[in-house]
Scaffold this motif. Structure first.
Motif, PDB file in Angstrom:
ATOM      1  N   UNK A  57       0.821  -1.211   0.000  1.00  0.00           N
ATOM      2  CA  UNK A  57       0.000   0.000   0.000  1.00  0.00           C
ATOM      3  C   UNK A  57       0.857   1.264   0.000  1.00  0.00           C
ATOM      4  N   UNK A  58       2.083   1.151   0.523  1.00  0.00           N
ATOM      5  CA  UNK A  58       3.007   2.289   0.600  1.00  0.00           C
ATOM      6  C   UNK A  58       4.335   1.883  -0.046  1.00  0.00           C
ATOM      7  N   UNK A  59       4.375   1.783  -1.362  1.00  0.00           N
ATOM      8  CA  UNK A  59       5.596   1.293  -2.025  1.00  0.00           C
ATOM      9  C   UNK A  59       6.830   2.154  -1.765  1.00  0.00           C
ATOM     10  N   UNK A  60       6.620   3.430  -1.430  1.00  0.00           N
ATOM     11  CA  UNK A  60       7.768   4.302  -1.146  1.00  0.00           C
ATOM     12  C   UNK A  60       8.510   3.879   0.123  1.00  0.00           C
ATOM     13  N   UNK A  61       7.828   3.094   0.984  1.00  0.00           N
ATOM     14  CA  UNK A  61       8.430   2.662   2.245  1.00  0.00           C
ATOM     15  C   UNK A  61       8.940   1.216   2.170  1.00  0.00           C
ATOM     16  N   UNK A  62       9.022   0.667   0.969  1.00  0.00           N
ATOM     17  CA  UNK A  62       9.496  -0.703   0.822  1.00  0.00           C
ATOM     18  C   UNK A  62      11.015  -0.739   0.987  1.00  0.00           C
ATOM     19  N   UNK A  63      11.463  -1.187   2.154  1.00  0.00           N
ATOM     20  CA  UNK A  63      12.889  -1.199   2.456  1.00  0.00           C
ATOM     21  C   UNK A  63      13.637  -2.272   1.676  1.00  0.00           C
ATOM     22  N   UNK A  64      12.916  -3.214   1.063  1.00  0.00           N
ATOM     23  CA  UNK A  64      13.584  -4.282   0.330  1.00  0.00           C
ATOM     24  C   UNK A  64      14.368  -3.757  -0.866  1.00  0.00           C
ATOM     25  N   UNK A  65      13.926  -2.633  -1.421  1.00  0.00           N
ATOM     26  CA  UNK A  65      14.619  -2.095  -2.594  1.00  0.00           C
ATOM     27  C   UNK A  65      15.986  -1.519  -2.233  1.00  0.00           C
ATOM     28  N   UNK A  66      16.235  -1.319  -0.925  1.00  0.00           N
ATOM     29  CA  UNK A  66      17.540  -0.797  -0.507  1.00  0.00           C
ATOM     30  C   UNK A  66      18.553  -1.908  -0.252  1.00  0.00           C
ATOM     31  N   UNK A  67      18.092  -3.153  -0.156  1.00  0.00           N
ATOM     32  CA  UNK A  67      19.009  -4.242   0.172  1.00  0.00           C
ATOM     33  C   UNK A  67      20.050  -4.485  -0.922  1.00  0.00           C
ATOM     34  N   UNK A  68      19.748  -4.059  -2.143  1.00  0.00           N
ATOM     35  CA  UNK A  68      20.717  -4.206  -3.226  1.00  0.00           C
ATOM     36  C   UNK A  68      21.811  -3.146  -3.149  1.00  0.00           C
ATOM     37  N   UNK A  69      21.629  -2.156  -2.270  1.00  0.00           N
ATOM     38  CA  UNK A  69      22.587  -1.057  -2.142  1.00  0.00           C
ATOM     39  C   UNK A  69      23.304  -1.095  -0.799  1.00  0.00           C
ATOM     40  N   UNK A  70      22.535  -1.277   0.284  1.00  0.00           N
ATOM     41  CA  UNK A  70      23.071  -1.130   1.641  1.00  0.00           C
ATOM     42  C   UNK A  70      23.513  -2.479   2.204  1.00  0.00           C
ATOM     43  N   UNK A  71      24.630  -2.479   2.898  1.00  0.00           N
ATOM     44  CA  UNK A  71      25.089  -3.647   3.631  1.00  0.00           C
ATOM     45  C   UNK A  71      24.484  -3.607   5.030  1.00  0.00           C
ATOM     46  N   UNK A  72      23.332  -4.263   5.183  1.00  0.00           N
ATOM     47  CA  UNK A  72      22.618  -4.215   6.452  1.00  0.00           C
ATOM     48  C   UNK A  72      23.273  -5.064   7.538  1.00  0.00           C
ATOM     49  N   UNK A  73      24.270  -5.849   7.162  1.00  0.00           N
ATOM     50  CA  UNK A  73      24.970  -6.660   8.163  1.00  0.00           C
ATOM     51  C   UNK A  73      26.220  -5.954   8.676  1.00  0.00           C
ATOM     52  N   UNK A  74      26.325  -4.634   8.433  1.00  0.00           N
ATOM     53  CA  UNK A  74      27.430  -3.849   8.953  1.00  0.00           C
ATOM     54  C   UNK A  74      26.893  -2.669   9.766  1.00  0.00           C
ATOM     55  N   UNK A  75      27.781  -1.856  10.301  1.00  0.00           N
ATOM     56  CA  UNK A  75      27.388  -0.784  11.215  1.00  0.00           C
ATOM     57  C   UNK A  75      26.910   0.448  10.456  1.00  0.00           C
ATOM     58  N   UNK A  76      25.751   0.949  10.865  1.00  0.00           N
ATOM     59  CA  UNK A  76      25.203   2.197  10.343  1.00  0.00           C
ATOM     60  C   UNK A  76      25.206   3.203  11.495  1.00  0.00           C
ATOM     61  N   UNK A  77      25.701   4.408  11.260  1.00  0.00           N
ATOM     62  CA  UNK A  77      25.818   5.388  12.349  1.00  0.00           C
ATOM     63  C   UNK A  77      25.145   6.710  11.997  1.00  0.00           C
ATOM     64  N   UNK A  78      24.688   7.378  13.033  1.00  0.00           N
ATOM     65  CA  UNK A  78      24.170   8.752  12.930  1.00  0.00           C
ATOM     66  C   UNK A  78      24.847   9.539  14.038  1.00  0.00           C
ATOM     67  N   UNK A  79      25.451  10.645  13.694  1.00  0.00           N
ATOM     68  CA  UNK A  79      26.050  11.474  14.733  1.00  0.00           C
ATOM     69  C   UNK A  79      25.989  12.936  14.303  1.00  0.00           C
ATOM     70  N   UNK A  80      26.286  13.826  15.236  1.00  0.00           N
ATOM     71  CA  UNK A  80      26.248  15.249  14.908  1.00  0.00           C
ATOM     72  C   UNK A  80      26.351  16.106  16.142  1.00  0.00           C
ATOM     73  N   UNK A  81      26.003  17.362  15.971  1.00  0.00           N
ATOM     74  CA  UNK A  81      26.080  18.340  17.055  1.00  0.00           C
ATOM     75  C   UNK A  81      24.862  19.236  17.004  1.00  0.00           C
ATOM     76  N   UNK A  82      24.326  19.559  18.179  1.00  0.00           N
ATOM     77  CA  UNK A  82      23.229  20.517  18.228  1.00  0.00           C
ATOM     78  C   UNK A  82      23.649  21.804  18.924  1.00  0.00           C
TER      79      UNK A  82
END
Length: 598
Positions: A57-82
């Protein structure tokens, strides 16, 4: 003159960016895909029926299409400063190859080839009208944005001075794996700073638009320079010593930096309206109390849990350790239930230690140049004189336990609100049947006279009625008859007298064991609680409740007495009855079953 201040502000803000090298972060979040992927197959999650139903129903949120790009078995990080000086955020995602990202942007985000800048070692795409940039090489995709904003006119003069004060170089990736050189200062032209006061008199918004456009241009230039610095010599993924490697998802926030941001929000109005900000506590003092806070998530087959870890300064850690070091008054166990209740929480602290440490903690927190240290000491001495720590602590020693036993249908008096024929409010009391929870709250008080005198005062004021060794509270009875029992050092408030064990039960022995290690411990029996409260539920609701009860056994919370490396831990845990698959998949199964039963 106001135009001069506006453009001086612009110059100061841009100069801040020109000098900044973003070498510090105030928060760090790490998805440990290398660990979580060993517990649960990502494809099982993404291809779960409830996920595929949603994405259909929400094809824009289909995370399966990212599996061909992203290595989900490795570390993903978010960092920054406010922080006000150089706020930014950066998302770092490991990818399979550089060309796959470009192909995705062209096919899915409709990015034109000429909008993608390829610098050989890396490529950059910034969509039209957006400020964040997507940057990638063969190994990583980075989403990066400087989030500095041009202050509003209301704070122009104030912010100009603040921008100059904050124009300092910051080290990038402190405690991390890379240190980048500073960006060269941006030299403003004279035409960027000097404008006639009446140039925009006819349109007051034109000056702001011009300033905003120039600000955004300089910001974009600085962002491009930072991106170049990150990638031109080979990109190194950020790491943090603050992150818990053993967690499936780990996050950390610099408490001092967060408080500084909040401090700025409430100090400016006080500065503008009378200059009262100078009397506020210095924001650095708050940061000296708590160094940082971790929030870690774990997903196993038999449980999911969240661990909150607060890192205190050495002085505060010593105080917290003494406050948590309490020998429980054994008399309280006489009023624990004989059988396991539906739920309970028990909390034990050293009240006297808390009162003794309070004045010195306040002295450190409220240090301020406008107040001499001697002035603060006078205030804290006054508090210490007025408050007798030993006597006050005896009013409530520090033992507190609460229990939920069961539910019961009773007739209770309740107030009914309405209006008479003259439209005046009318309050009546009537008896109604309702299901009430049966509960008790038990605490200790070793003061020799206060408790008894207070109860007798309640009797004289006709708020209580004495019946043997307990007192009944008079008035309306929303939760049935409520009783107060005082047995030497123990005070119990309850709406039932049927569950006290006198300290001899298997539940008491089990709880003593838990409390010997923890200052706080609590548990809620999910299946029994649902069974008790679901007696009057409709069939479809009851089926869903029973389905949930068949999946999970209980919810627990605990906080150990001892601090390790000045760190205080608080743990929430959801325990599963099934262990054949990861709790993430179990939860998806549960959600799918409940949706199917609608």
């Amino acid at each position: 003159m106001k135009q001069f201040y506006s453009l001086f502000l612009l110059f100061a803000s841009v100069l801040t960016f020109g000098q900044a090298s973003l070498d510090k972060y105030d928060y760090f979040v790490q998805f440990n895909g290398n660990q979580l992927s060993k517990k649960v197959d990502v494809n099982q999650v993404l291809n779960h029926p409830i996920i595929t139903k949603f994405t259909s129903k929400k094809p824009d949120f289909d995370l399966r299409k990212y599996t061909s790009i992203i290595k989900l078995d490795q570390k993903i990080t978010i960092h920054g400063s406010f922080l006000d000086s150089v706020p930014y955020y950066q998302v770092t995602i490991p990818i399979k190859n550089k060309e796959a990202v470009k192909q995705y942007l062209v096919e899915n985000l409709k990015a034109e080839n000429n909008a993608i800048q390829d610098f050989g070692k890396y490529a950059v795409f910034t969509s039209k009208g957006a400020k964040k940039s997507l940057v990638w090489n063969d190994d990583y995709l980075v989403i990066f944005e400087l989030t500095k904003r041009l202050p509003t006119k209301f704070y122009n003069e104030e912010a100009a001075m603040r921008a100059v004060d904050s124009a300092a170089t910051i080290d990038y990736y402190e405690n991390d794996t890379i240190a980048a050189p500073a960006v060269a200062d941006v030299e403003p032209k004279a035409s960027d700073i000097i404008l006639e006061d009446d140039q925009y008199d006819e349109n007051p918004y034109e000056a702001y638009s011009a300033e905003q456009a120039e600000f955004d241009r300089k910001l974009a230039e600085n962002q491009s320079e930072i991106i170049k610095r990150l990638f031109e010599n080979g990109f190194t993924a950020p790491t943090s010593s603050k992150i818990t490697i053993g967690a499936d998802i780990s996050s950390w926030v610099d408490y001092g930096g967060m408080i500084s941001t909040l401090y700025s929000a409430y100090s400016y109005p006080m500065r503008l309206f009378g200059g009262y900000d100078k009397y506020l506590p210095m924001q650095k003092n708050f940061g000296n109390f708590v160094k940082g806070i971790n929030l870690d998530f774990y997903f196993d087959n038999d449980n999911a849990r969240i661990e909150e870890i607060v890192e205190y300064s050495t002085e505060i850690a010593e105080a917290v350790s003494k406050i948590g070091d309490r020998k429980i008054n054994k008399n309280i166990f006489n009023y624990f239930p004989s059988e396991k209740p539906l739920g309970y929480m028990s909390y034990h602290i050293n009240t006297r230690a808390a009162l003794e440490k309070f004045p010195s903690l306040m002295t450190d927190m409220f240090q301020n140049p406008k107040f001499a240290k001697e002035d603060i000491l006078v205030i804290t001495d006054l508090i210490s004189t007025i408050v007798d720590e030993e006597a006050t602590a005896k009013l409530f020693d520090g033992d507190l336990s609460a229990f939920l036993y069961d539910v019961k249908e009773v007739e209770v008096m309740t107030k009914k609100y309405g209006y008479d024929e003259n439209y005046e409010e009318k309050i009546t009391e009537e008896k109604v049947k309702k299901t009430i929870p049966l509960f008790s709250v038990v605490f200790t008080s070793t003061h020799p006279t206060f408790g008894d005198k207070l109860l007798q005062l309640g009797v004289r004021k006709k708020m209580l009625i004495q019946n043997g060794n307990y007192y009944q509270i008079l008035g309306t009875k929303e939760y049935g008859d409520i009783y107060i029992l005082k047995d030497k050092d123990v005070v119990a408030v309850s709406n039932t007298l049927d569950y006290f064990s006198k300290g001899n039960s298997s539940f008491v022995k089990e709880t003593k064991k838990d409390l010997s290690k923890n200052a706080i411990f609590g548990k809620l029996n999910i299946s029994q609680t649902i069974k008790a409260f679901g007696q009057n539920a409709k069939d479809d609701e009851l089926n869903k409740m029973n389905r949930f009860a068949s999946q999970f056994s209980d919810f627990t919370m605990e906080s150990p007495k001892k601090l390790i490396d000045n760190k205080f831990k608080f743990v929430f845990k959801l325990n599963s009855l099934q262990t054949d698959k990861n709790i993430i998949l179990q939860t998806l199964d549960l959600a799918n079953d409940m949706m199917a039963s609608k």
